[in-house]
Enzyme design. Structure first.
Site, PDB file in Angstrom:
ATOM      1  N   CYS A  12      58.059  28.289  35.263  1.00  0.00           N
ATOM      2  CA  CYS A  12      58.598  28.859  34.021  1.00  0.00           C
ATOM      3  C   CYS A  12      59.043  27.753  33.063  1.00  0.00           C
ATOM      4  O   CYS A  12      58.828  27.850  31.861  1.00  0.00           O
ATOM      5  CB  CYS A  12      59.811  29.751  34.299  1.00  0.00           C
ATOM      6  SG  CYS A  12      59.635  30.803  35.729  1.00  0.00           S
ATOM      7  N   ASP A  13      59.695  26.719  33.574  1.00  0.00           N
ATOM      8  CA  ASP A  13      60.388  25.763  32.705  1.00  0.00           C
ATOM      9  C   ASP A  13      59.828  24.344  32.733  1.00  0.00           C
ATOM     10  O   ASP A  13      60.257  23.502  31.947  1.00  0.00           O
ATOM     11  CB  ASP A  13      61.880  25.711  33.107  1.00  0.00           C
ATOM     12  CG  ASP A  13      62.543  27.074  32.976  1.00  0.00           C
ATOM     13  OD1 ASP A  13      62.130  27.833  32.090  1.00  0.00           O
ATOM     14  OD2 ASP A  13      63.447  27.374  33.766  1.00  0.00           O
TER      15      ASP A  13
ATOM     16  N   CYS B 108      62.886  27.716  38.547  1.00  0.00           N
ATOM     17  CA  CYS B 108      61.461  28.039  38.458  1.00  0.00           C
ATOM     18  C   CYS B 108      60.711  26.951  37.698  1.00  0.00           C
ATOM     19  O   CYS B 108      60.765  26.886  36.466  1.00  0.00           O
ATOM     20  CB  CYS B 108      61.300  29.397  37.772  1.00  0.00           C
ATOM     21  SG  CYS B 108      59.588  29.849  37.463  1.00  0.00           S
TER      22      CYS B 108
END
Ligand code: NDP
Length: 302
Positions: free
Chosen positions: A134-135, A131
């Site tokens: 997300c990261d 993701c």
């Protein structure tokens, strides 16, 4: 015993659209979600939802959630473990509770496919991610690679290019199968280098990822590997109730979003429909709500 008209399993675009319509049709509806808003909440930018020129995945997910809730759907953050039928009633159970309903809608989505390369499991969350949204921010001015040649890989590469100093896209074929608009953006982004006909042989490092070795023998020194090689439909619960699947393990549905089991519907990424788009999943959810309504009405539910 409290009996709902519709039990919806899944809180992504498809499930939330089904819920919003079901509630507007006066169906007593409950929806179960592990990830409120679903997979779209892990997408950075959404530019193909009609009527909204550009929004973020989290914003779209939370508006759909709020809309379903405001329409009267009872929302539960519970993971459903089992689905069965006793007489005319479907019973779904989480680890804490059990719920009864006249119809069930599977909007269970999909999970990220894994590469299966050495190092992938070892360095998960230590440089290996599924993701970018997300990261991605952890990779400011670092070198990263995206594995995959579809639209997800293209979108993740574009997002990561906002943070990283260099983004490799590792594509196993000789073509990047992204939407033309994203394809063009990728090819024109100077930080992105697309490596065609390359596959990851190994992800290596010590404490965290330090690089990848490709099957061609080439080595890339980098700090992050983002895997975007497609999805596996989440259909284990549908199997429990006897819904038929195709050979890709997708739930077979017809144009009414009906599965092979009467009273059971499915919509979105867990189904066999060709276009795995947020908007088509949403439309399948609406169709499921309508035909679920007809089913409940036909069974003398109103
Ligand atoms: P796709 O299935 O479209 O693409 C997967 C890519 O990964 C392909 O290039 C495939 O290669 C490659 N791949 C698969 N397995 C491996 C492997 N083991 N090693 C290396 N490469 C591999 O997945 P996407 O997630 O990109 O898209 C899924 C669906 O979601 C599509 O229908 C897409 O249009 C849709 N989508 C919708 C969005 C939206 O609604 N806004 C946003 C993003 C995606 P090969 O071609 O060789 O099989």
């Amino acid at each position: 015993m409290e009996v709902y008209d519709m039990l919806i399993i899944g809180g992504g675009c498809a499930g939330l659209s089904a819920g919003m319509y079901a509630a507007r049709l006066n169906l007593k509806t409950i929806l179960f979600a592990e990830l409120p808003g679903g997979l779209i909440t892990t997408t950075h930018t959404v530019e193909n939802w009609p009527g909204i020129i550009s929004t973020s995945g989290p914003d779209l997910g939370s508006s759909l959630w709020a809309h379903a809730k405001a329409s009267g759907v009872l929302m539960k953050s519970e993971t459903i473990k089992t689905v069965e039928k006793q007489g005319d009633i479907f019973i779904v159970k989480s680890s804490r509770n059990e719920y009864h309903g006249k119809t069930v809608v599977f909007a269970t989505g999909s999970i990220h496919r894994h590469l299966g390369a050495p190092g992938e499991e070892e360095f998960k969350n230590k440089g290996v991610s599924y993701c970018a949204l997300c990261d991605g921010a952890f990779y400011k001015e670092k070198v990263v690679a995206i594995v995959g040649g579809g639209d997800s890989a293209a979108k993740e590469a574009l997002f990561l290019a906002q943070h990283a100093s260099k983004v490799y896209v590792i594509v196993r074929k000789d073509i990047l199968r992204a939407e033309p608009a994203n394809h063009k953006l990728v090819m024109n982004q100077p930080k992105i280098e697309v490596l065609f006909q390359e596959e990851v042989a190994e992800i290596f490092g010590t404490e965290s990822v330090e690089g990848v070795r490709l099957k061609s023998g080439k080595q890339l020194n980098l700090q992050g590997v983002f895997v975007a090689i497609g999805q596996i439909p989440s259909t284990d619960l549908a199997v429990q109730i006897g819904a038929s699947l195709n050979d890709k393990k997708e739930i077979l549905i017809n144009r009414h979003s009906e599965t092979s089991v009467p009273g059971v519907y499915a919509c979105g990424d867990c189904t066999d429909t060709e276009f795995k788009q947020a908007i088509t999943g949403s439309a399948e959810g609406v169709t499921a709500a309508y035909y679920g309504f007809e089913y409940v009405k036909g069974a003398g539910g109103f």
